[in-house]
Design an enzyme around this catalytic site. Structure first.
Site, mmCIF file in Angstrom:
data_model
loop_
_atom_site.group_PDB
_atom_site.id
_atom_site.type_symbol
_atom_site.label_atom_id
_atom_site.label_comp_id
_atom_site.label_asym_id
_atom_site.label_seq_id
_atom_site.Cartn_x
_atom_site.Cartn_y
_atom_site.Cartn_z
ATOM 1 N N ARG A 46 18.006 27.305 0.100
ATOM 2 C CA ARG A 46 17.563 27.475 0.829
ATOM 3 C C ARG A 46 19.105 28.327 2.678
ATOM 4 O O ARG A 46 19.124 26.520 3.155
ATOM 5 C CB ARG A 46 16.415 26.502 1.981
ATOM 6 C CG ARG A 46 15.592 27.344 0.205
ATOM 7 C CD ARG A 46 14.336 26.819 0.783
ATOM 8 N NE ARG A 46 13.384 26.122 0.573
ATOM 9 C CZ ARG A 46 12.144 27.478 -0.304
ATOM 10 N NH1 ARG A 46 11.969 28.488 0.701
ATOM 11 N NH2 ARG A 46 11.330 27.478 -1.361
ATOM 12 N N HIS A 64 20.317 29.648 7.699
ATOM 13 C CA HIS A 64 19.837 29.905 8.374
ATOM 14 C C HIS A 64 19.898 29.974 10.142
ATOM 15 O O HIS A 64 19.746 29.090 10.289
ATOM 16 C CB HIS A 64 18.270 30.765 8.170
ATOM 17 C CG HIS A 64 18.171 30.511 6.245
ATOM 18 N ND1 HIS A 64 16.907 30.423 5.819
ATOM 19 C CD2 HIS A 64 18.629 31.257 6.083
ATOM 20 C CE1 HIS A 64 17.408 30.611 4.853
ATOM 21 N NE2 HIS A 64 17.943 31.645 5.007
ATOM 22 N N GLU A 112 6.162 6.603 11.805
ATOM 23 C CA GLU A 112 5.833 7.852 13.270
ATOM 24 C C GLU A 112 6.942 9.310 12.906
ATOM 25 O O GLU A 112 8.228 8.245 13.227
ATOM 26 C CB GLU A 112 6.128 7.384 15.027
ATOM 27 C CG GLU A 112 5.162 6.478 14.822
ATOM 28 C CD GLU A 112 5.357 5.989 16.522
ATOM 29 O OE1 GLU A 112 6.721 6.066 16.674
ATOM 30 O OE2 GLU A 112 4.137 5.915 16.910
ATOM 31 N N LYS A 155 17.948 37.396 -0.060
ATOM 32 C CA LYS A 155 18.433 37.383 0.798
ATOM 33 C C LYS A 155 20.123 36.618 1.566
ATOM 34 O O LYS A 155 20.589 37.034 2.471
ATOM 35 C CB LYS A 155 17.326 37.253 2.394
ATOM 36 C CG LYS A 155 17.519 37.084 3.873
ATOM 37 C CD LYS A 155 16.444 35.878 4.314
ATOM 38 C CE LYS A 155 16.492 34.434 4.619
ATOM 39 N NZ LYS A 155 14.691 34.412 4.965
ATOM 40 N N ASP A 156 19.823 35.657 1.002
ATOM 41 C CA ASP A 156 20.306 34.237 1.071
ATOM 42 C C ASP A 156 21.817 34.913 0.264
ATOM 43 O O ASP A 156 23.028 33.844 1.374
ATOM 44 C CB ASP A 156 20.175 32.877 0.690
ATOM 45 C CG ASP A 156 19.207 32.578 2.168
ATOM 46 O OD1 ASP A 156 19.071 32.923 2.721
ATOM 47 O OD2 ASP A 156 18.367 31.506 1.300
ATOM 48 N N ARG A 212 0.811 -1.509 0.049
ATOM 49 C CA ARG A 212 0.262 0.061 0.458
ATOM 50 C C ARG A 212 0.706 1.448 -0.188
ATOM 51 O O ARG A 212 0.271 3.070 -0.616
ATOM 52 C CB ARG A 212 -0.769 0.619 1.152
ATOM 53 C CG ARG A 212 -2.163 -1.165 1.092
ATOM 54 C CD ARG A 212 -2.342 -1.157 2.846
ATOM 55 N NE ARG A 212 -1.188 -1.572 3.611
ATOM 56 C CZ ARG A 212 -1.328 -1.290 5.348
ATOM 57 N NH1 ARG A 212 -3.040 -0.470 5.659
ATOM 58 N NH2 ARG A 212 -0.755 -1.717 5.657
ATOM 59 N N ASN A 272 7.163 23.790 9.666
ATOM 60 C CA ASN A 272 7.582 24.577 8.828
ATOM 61 C C ASN A 272 7.801 23.381 7.649
ATOM 62 O O ASN A 272 8.359 22.502 7.474
ATOM 63 C CB ASN A 272 8.914 25.212 8.989
ATOM 64 C CG ASN A 272 9.053 26.863 9.565
ATOM 65 O OD1 ASN A 272 7.812 27.204 10.138
ATOM 66 N ND2 ASN A 272 9.754 26.483 10.809
ATOM 67 N N LYS A 306 15.928 22.357 15.217
ATOM 68 C CA LYS A 306 15.438 21.634 14.443
ATOM 69 C C LYS A 306 15.239 19.937 13.881
ATOM 70 O O LYS A 306 16.246 19.668 14.026
ATOM 71 C CB LYS A 306 16.224 22.636 12.907
ATOM 72 C CG LYS A 306 15.333 23.575 13.069
ATOM 73 C CD LYS A 306 16.397 25.002 12.109
ATOM 74 C CE LYS A 306 16.054 26.441 12.192
ATOM 75 N NZ LYS A 306 16.406 27.130 10.821
ATOM 76 N N HIS A 363 21.640 26.460 9.696
ATOM 77 C CA HIS A 363 21.239 25.432 9.147
ATOM 78 C C HIS A 363 20.532 25.770 7.101
ATOM 79 O O HIS A 363 19.580 27.079 7.056
ATOM 80 C CB HIS A 363 20.055 24.434 9.694
ATOM 81 C CG HIS A 363 19.270 23.125 8.490
ATOM 82 N ND1 HIS A 363 18.011 24.104 7.774
ATOM 83 C CD2 HIS A 363 19.420 22.171 9.114
ATOM 84 C CE1 HIS A 363 17.707 22.652 7.276
ATOM 85 N NE2 HIS A 363 18.250 21.709 7.418
ATOM 86 N N TYR A 387 9.503 20.468 8.382
ATOM 87 C CA TYR A 387 11.266 20.699 10.025
ATOM 88 C C TYR A 387 10.180 21.324 11.407
ATOM 89 O O TYR A 387 9.793 22.027 11.041
ATOM 90 C CB TYR A 387 12.299 21.078 9.736
ATOM 91 C CG TYR A 387 12.488 22.903 9.186
ATOM 92 C CD1 TYR A 387 12.472 24.279 9.716
ATOM 93 C CD2 TYR A 387 12.169 23.169 7.911
ATOM 94 C CE1 TYR A 387 12.138 25.208 9.849
ATOM 95 C CE2 TYR A 387 12.512 24.641 7.008
ATOM 96 C CZ TYR A 387 12.165 25.183 8.954
ATOM 97 O OH TYR A 387 12.622 27.153 7.526
ATOM 98 N N GLU A 407 16.330 36.492 13.330
ATOM 99 C CA GLU A 407 17.203 35.665 12.168
ATOM 100 C C GLU A 407 18.624 36.098 11.187
ATOM 101 O O GLU A 407 18.497 37.358 11.507
ATOM 102 C CB GLU A 407 15.904 35.566 11.524
ATOM 103 C CG GLU A 407 16.677 34.343 9.899
ATOM 104 C CD GLU A 407 15.700 33.911 8.943
ATOM 105 O OE1 GLU A 407 15.197 32.499 8.755
ATOM 106 O OE2 GLU A 407 14.771 35.492 8.402
ATOM 107 N N GLN A 443 6.966 24.142 16.468
ATOM 108 C CA GLN A 443 7.037 24.951 15.402
ATOM 109 C C GLN A 443 6.840 23.743 14.404
ATOM 110 O O GLN A 443 7.520 23.666 14.560
ATOM 111 C CB GLN A 443 7.008 26.068 15.217
ATOM 112 C CG GLN A 443 6.671 26.829 14.466
ATOM 113 C CD GLN A 443 7.170 28.524 13.843
ATOM 114 O OE1 GLN A 443 7.599 28.975 14.667
ATOM 115 N NE2 GLN A 443 7.438 29.038 11.990
#
Length: 195
Positions: free
Chosen positions: A59, A62, A28, A174-175, A23, A49, A71, A126, A139, A150, A47
């Site tokens: 990316r 940060h 988990e 930004k990066d 299937r 994301n 994270k 990261h 994450y 940040e 949180q």
């Protein structure tokens, strides 16, 4: 669930048990008691994301100066080159980086390799680069995002000499204009000591 140490202090590779059958799969992806037993901050995920990116997107790198975040990084779909840099000035691995190819459970099943997640402790920068046609990365963070805290560490800082598998094709302003580790130190932007 299995854990493996990395060359970076407190940075852990986690291999959750994935149940594959005709299937698909079940796993988990996070559980407070099990992940908290590995690292206390992992039980305090506040949180989650999720990002979708195409091939060649970079990316990061940060982190937050104060209100530092641990994270738990996982790939839902696709493949990425995941990178962290230790910015904890009191760490024996300060200034060192580590990279790991993370794949989603479907690709892991095809390649017959373990599905892996990465626990990034507070105080590390990261980022990641997408290696597959597209990737979904999720994450969980042990502290809430605060944009005023940040900082972006330059992905191609010559003093770090990070080995990226390809040149980025897409990168945010930004990066691309992020600061070097030397500038971070000079400005006093290292993560707070509570990391």
């Amino acid at each position: 669930m299995f854990t493996k140490k990395t060359p970076i202090q407190d940075l852990l590779i986690i291999e959750p048990v994935v149940h594959y059958d005709n299937r698909g799969y079940f796993l988990e992806s996070w559980r407070a008691d099990k992940y908290g037993a590995i690292y206390t901050a992992a039980s305090q995920v506040l949180q989650f994301n999720q990002s979708y990116s195409e091939y060649g997107v970079l990316r990061g790198l940060h982190y937050q100066r104060n209100n530092t975040q641990g994270k738990l990084v996982r790939v839902v779909h696709g493949s990425i080159w995941d990178v962290v840099v230790d910015l904890r000035s009191d760490s024996k691995t300060f200034r060192r980086w580590y990279g790991l190819n993370l794949q989603g459970p479907c690709l892991s099943a095809q390649g017959k390799i373990p599905y892996q997640q990465l626990w990034v402790p507070p105080g590390l920068a990261h980022g990641f680069m997408v290696l597959s046609p597209h990737a979904i990365v999720e994450y969980g963070c042990s502290a809430l995002y605060k944009p005023e805290e940040e900082v972006s560490l330059h992905w191609n800082d010559p003093d770090l000499n990070i080995s990226w598998p390809i040149r980025p094709i897409h990168i945010s302003r930004k990066d691309s204009t992020a600061i070097t580790l030397q500038q971070i130190i000079e400005k006093g932007y290292l993560p707070s000591k509570n990391a």
